[in-house]
Scaffold this active site. Structure first.
Site, PDB file in Angstrom:
ATOM      1  N   LYS A  12       0.873  -1.152   0.210  1.00 17.48           N
ATOM      2  CA  LYS A  12       0.018   0.012  -0.127  1.00 17.48           C
ATOM      3  C   LYS A  12       0.804   0.965   0.097  1.00 17.48           C
ATOM      4  O   LYS A  12       2.031   1.341   0.468  1.00 17.48           O
ATOM      5  CB  LYS A  12      -0.900  -0.007   1.281  1.00 17.48           C
ATOM      6  CG  LYS A  12      -0.224  -0.006   2.775  1.00 17.48           C
ATOM      7  CD  LYS A  12       0.184   1.422   2.748  1.00 17.48           C
ATOM      8  CE  LYS A  12       1.050   1.316   4.588  1.00 17.48           C
ATOM      9  NZ  LYS A  12       1.629   2.608   4.597  1.00 17.48           N
ATOM     10  N   ASP A 146      -2.390  -2.162   9.622  1.00 21.17           N
ATOM     11  CA  ASP A 146      -2.704  -1.942   8.086  1.00 21.17           C
ATOM     12  C   ASP A 146      -2.979  -3.023   7.602  1.00 21.17           C
ATOM     13  O   ASP A 146      -3.431  -3.237   6.419  1.00 21.17           O
ATOM     14  CB  ASP A 146      -1.283  -1.609   7.321  1.00 21.17           C
ATOM     15  CG  ASP A 146      -0.824  -0.201   7.822  1.00 21.17           C
ATOM     16  OD1 ASP A 146      -1.566   0.601   8.252  1.00 21.17           O
ATOM     17  OD2 ASP A 146       0.276   0.088   7.769  1.00 21.17           O
TER      18      ASP A 146
END
Ligand code: C5P
Length: 319
Positions: A12, A146
């Protein structure tokens, strides 16, 4: 490998990362816009007598081999949920995890979280546990901030520690990114600590979603998205790793539409106009002598995705 499952799981970048003051539990409340990119690790899980993990590829030496490995934490977390639910587990519920890394370690790209997310999705399939993506996201929050996003993918707004997610309702535009990998790592807790020190006694407002970024994403215009990239962790990351300033400047001088540190760094990312521009940028950046390596990537891409395993049609994938 009979009876194994392989999952591809993306890195990401953060198109926005707004950080509030430290909370009593040591974390910080965030508002972040996560964006999953085509740089990905591959996780394979195979039934075994005991849990183990083996890592190969980019930065493999820096990945812990034992219980500290986030992938093994994911195995333990899912097993505990399955036990509570009375899921019919196979005789050998041990798991051998193999990780093929392409996402650099401690680089601000959620590589460890990706491996945990991939392992959750793979074990859910291997054990036929039947958890929904939403249920996997709930388990993810206990493993790392995350991990839930790595399960979900796409472009999403994260709140709380980053684990409370809402998919961003934006048109399906393909963005072209260039990543500059730094020679070194930045430990996330230290970067948050530096941010707190830099802010000193200043009143820190609650983080807010950037309306400039969201309208740029809704318009689907790379030329608007580039200048709207923001990250409160960029300043402390640059203070700890001053070469990053030069990396960001070099990309902008070479015509990137935007340049930012990803997460807690030290990876920097650049937005290109299109695929050709990304290729040109990636070819030119090493000449500036400001990074260890570069890569191109596109986004958004889906989260953890089964690429081989029990649900694949027999015979199609060599099983
Ligand atoms: O949750 P995760 O293990 O990814 O977080 C790593 C570290 O980053 C935490 O221990 C904390 O120091 C810091 N962090 C934070 N606030 C967040 C997310 C992470 O302070 N929202």
């Amino acid at each position: 490998m009979a009876n194994s499952v392989t999952v591809r799981v993306p890195a990401k970048i953060n198109l926005q990362l707004a950080v509030g003051p430290p909370r009593p539990d040591g974390y910080h409340d965030l508002v972040t816009v996560f964006h999953a990119i085509s740089l990905a690790d591959e996780i394979t899980v195979t039934p075994a007598r005991a849990d183990s993990v083996e890592t190969s590829g980019e930065g493999a030496d820096a990945v812990p081999a034992g219980r500290d490995n986030l992938a093994l934490k994911a195995v333990a977390a899912l097993r505990a949920v399955c036990a509570l639910r009375g899921t019919d587990m196979p005789e050998y519920a041990g798991i051998a995890v193999t990780i093929r890394k392409r996402i650099p370690v401690a680089a601000g790209l959620a590589g460890g979280s990706a491996d945990a997310a991939g392992t959750l999705v793979a074990c859910n399939e291997l054990w036929q546990a039947g958890l929904t993506p939403g249920e996997l996201c709930e388990i993810s929050a206990g493993i790392g901030s995350d991990v839930a996003f790595s399960v979900l993918g796409g472009t999403a707004v994260g709140r709380g520690r980053g684990e409370r997610l809402t998919a961003a309702l934006v048109p399906p535009v393909k963005y072209h990114w260039v990543l500059a990998f730094a020679d070194g790592a930045l430990p996330t807790p230290k970067v948050y600590g530096t941010l707190d020190r830099l802010r000193g006694d200043d009143q820190v407002p609650a983080p807010e979603l950037s309306s400039q970024l969201m309208s740029a994403l809704r318009a689907g215009e790379p030329g608007e998205v580039g200048p709207a990239l923001t990250n409160d962790l960029a300043e402390p990351a640059i203070a700890m790793f001053p070469a990053l300033r030069k990396t960001l400047d070099a990309g902008l001088e070479l015509g990137a539409l935007g340049a930012m540190v990803s997460g807690s760094g030290p990876t920097c990312f650049f937005l290109a106009r299109d695929a050709d521009h990304a290729t040109d940028l990636a070819a030119a950046l090493p000449g500036a002598g400001v990074c260890r390596a570069v890569a191109t990537a596109t986004g958004p891409v889906p989260g953890a995705t089964i690429v081989r395993g029990r649900s694949a049609a027999p015979g199609k994938d060599g099983h």
